[in-house]
Design an enzyme around this catalytic site. Structure first.
Site, PDB file in Angstrom:
ATOM      1  N   GLN A  89       8.231  -5.365  -8.834  1.00  0.00           N
ATOM      2  CA  GLN A  89       8.225  -4.299  -7.828  1.00  0.00           C
ATOM      3  C   GLN A  89       9.548  -4.207  -7.071  1.00  0.00           C
ATOM      4  O   GLN A  89       9.702  -3.356  -6.192  1.00  0.00           O
ATOM      5  CB  GLN A  89       7.088  -4.540  -6.837  1.00  0.00           C
ATOM      6  N   HIS A 154       5.829  -7.169  -3.505  1.00  0.00           N
ATOM      7  CA  HIS A 154       5.492  -6.811  -2.126  1.00  0.00           C
ATOM      8  C   HIS A 154       6.700  -6.818  -1.192  1.00  0.00           C
ATOM      9  O   HIS A 154       6.830  -7.637  -0.301  1.00  0.00           O
ATOM     10  CB  HIS A 154       4.396  -7.735  -1.588  1.00  0.00           C
ATOM     11  N   GLU A 247      -5.544   0.141   3.815  1.00  0.00           N
ATOM     12  CA  GLU A 247      -5.724   0.565   5.199  1.00  0.00           C
ATOM     13  C   GLU A 247      -4.716   1.617   5.634  1.00  0.00           C
ATOM     14  O   GLU A 247      -3.587   1.657   5.145  1.00  0.00           O
ATOM     15  CB  GLU A 247      -5.550  -0.631   6.146  1.00  0.00           C
ATOM     16  N   TYR A 257      -2.345  -6.660  13.094  1.00  0.00           N
ATOM     17  CA  TYR A 257      -3.242  -5.864  12.263  1.00  0.00           C
ATOM     18  C   TYR A 257      -4.031  -6.694  11.256  1.00  0.00           C
ATOM     19  O   TYR A 257      -4.607  -6.156  10.318  1.00  0.00           O
ATOM     20  CB  TYR A 257      -2.459  -4.711  11.626  1.00  0.00           C
ATOM     21  N   TYR A 268      -7.646 -10.844  -6.352  1.00  0.00           N
ATOM     22  CA  TYR A 268      -7.789 -10.195  -7.659  1.00  0.00           C
ATOM     23  C   TYR A 268      -8.641 -11.037  -8.607  1.00  0.00           C
ATOM     24  O   TYR A 268      -9.198 -10.519  -9.575  1.00  0.00           O
ATOM     25  CB  TYR A 268      -6.406  -9.929  -8.269  1.00  0.00           C
TER      26      TYR A 268
END
Length: 376
Positions: A89, A154, A247, A257, A268
């Site tokens: 990513q 991420h 979210e 949060y 997963y």
């Protein structure tokens, strides 16, 4: 299909939050019309419109920044872009114009940068786009996610500027859950900086021992959408949960949060998140909206009159379920949800709204596309 949404909160002693969805029939069943403007993009990630009718900039994950103009097509890679950690990513992520771009020619880039130990983190810098769109000049890195902990996952990297010119940056947790609640680390955070990359004196953790002063909010997993609601001025963020529990949050100064202590998702593997205390935890903000499957990485508000059916909406890209999500709004309250373009079966990475009132999308593929979307 369009759903109406009702949020019901029970008495505080119960601590339960229920979301009910009921089918609602649209007044006008106008369907989106899609025009493919460009193909052969290598996993495009982000785009930024240039002023006037001068096209746009597009990032490709492998490290290319491109200039595209309708009728003229795609440029060769623009020179002067920093080297990136192009793995999984990681790569060249967001491109954004400074609010004073017309005078300064300043653009911001976020990207994954590798460290000496082979791990990577999110970096952000700015440079000046040449008048011929061929070079980024004097590129300067002003922010580094510390420590660097990602092996390729991420990074976050979304950018948003408020009306005062403050720059907000979303940072993923690098798939390192225990770091998210640590204020001495920049994993799982949203940070707030000046346009030049300095720490504002009114950031919530300035002068707090053991905390990074850049931090605006924390307890995020992998924030992949970041934008200001133009009606209310509220900062909106959406983030990938683990398996489920994606979210929408309204990041506010100093708030927590919840990740990974409060989550609606699981690993997963199918097992529970080891650190999780449940779907709620004391002192942690509840999400404003939840999904069972992951959305994508783009978010754009629509307030134009050209397509009144879309006015007062926010569009969010979807990857796991390849479609475009439209949430109908009243201020910051979500009234309904609609899924668009599912018949194309394409992972949608980015969405932007141009002054001509059309949507522009990027699809996430080795043969990625730039799409223009309107109502028929």
């Amino acid at each position: 299909m369009l759903f109406s949404l009702t949020r019901i909160v029970t008495a505080p002693a119960c601590g339960l939050l229920l979301i009910a969805l009921t089918v609602a029939t649209p007044l006008l069943a106008a369907q989106p019309a899609v025009t493919e403007l460009q193909d052969k993009l290598d996993h495009p990630w982000s785009l930024a419109f240039l002023p006037g009718n001068n096209g746009m900039l597009i990032t490709e994950r492998a490290g290319q920044l491109r200039y595209w103009q309708e009728g003229k097509g795609l440029s060769a890679p623009i020179e002067g872009v920093p080297a990136v950690f192009a793995k999984s990513q990681g790569g060249l992520l967001e491109v954004a114009l400074a609010p004073d771009f017309a005078q300064s020619r300043r653009i911001y880039l976020s990207f994954a940068e590798v460290g000496d130990d082979g791990n990577a983190g999110t970096a952000v810098g700015y440079g000046h786009l040449s008048e011929d769109y061929r070079h980024v000049e004097q590129f300067t890195v002003f922010f580094l996610q510390q420590p660097k902990l990602s092996s390729g996952n991420h990074f976050g990297g979304k950018l948003a500027c408020d009306k005062n010119g403050m720059l907000f940056i979303s940072l993923g947790e690098n798939n390192q859950r225990p770091t998210v609640q640590n204020l001495d680390k920049l994993q799982g955070k949203i940070v707030r900086l000046t346009a030049e990359g300095k720490v504002p004196v009114d950031n919530p953790f300035v002068n707090k021992a053991g905390a990074r002063p850049e931090i605006w909010s924390y307890g995020h997993r992998n924030p992949q959408g970041l934008a200001f609601n133009p009606v209310t001025g509220t900062l909106w963020e959406h983030e990938h949960g683990p398996s489920g529990g994606d979210e929408i949050n309204f990041p506010a100064a100093g708030k927590n949060y919840g990740c990974p202590l409060a989550t609606h998702g699981i690993n997963y593997s199918g097992l529970k998140i080891p650190e999780a205390k449940g779907t709620r935890a004391p002192g942690m903000a509840d999400p404003e909206h939840l999904w069972e499957k992951s959305p994508g990485s783009g978010m754009a508000f629509y307030q134009d009159e050209r397509f009144p059916q879309w006015k007062n909406s926010v569009f969010i890209c979807a990857l796991a379920e390849p479609n475009l999500i439209r949430l109908t709004l009243e201020g910051d309250r979500i009234l309904s949800e609609e899924r668009l373009l599912a018949d194309r079966n394409e992972r949608i990475r980015e969405v932007r709204v141009r002054t001509n009132s059309y949507l522009y999308l990027l699809t996430d593929d080795s043969d990625g596309k730039l799409l223009r979307v309107r109502l028929q």
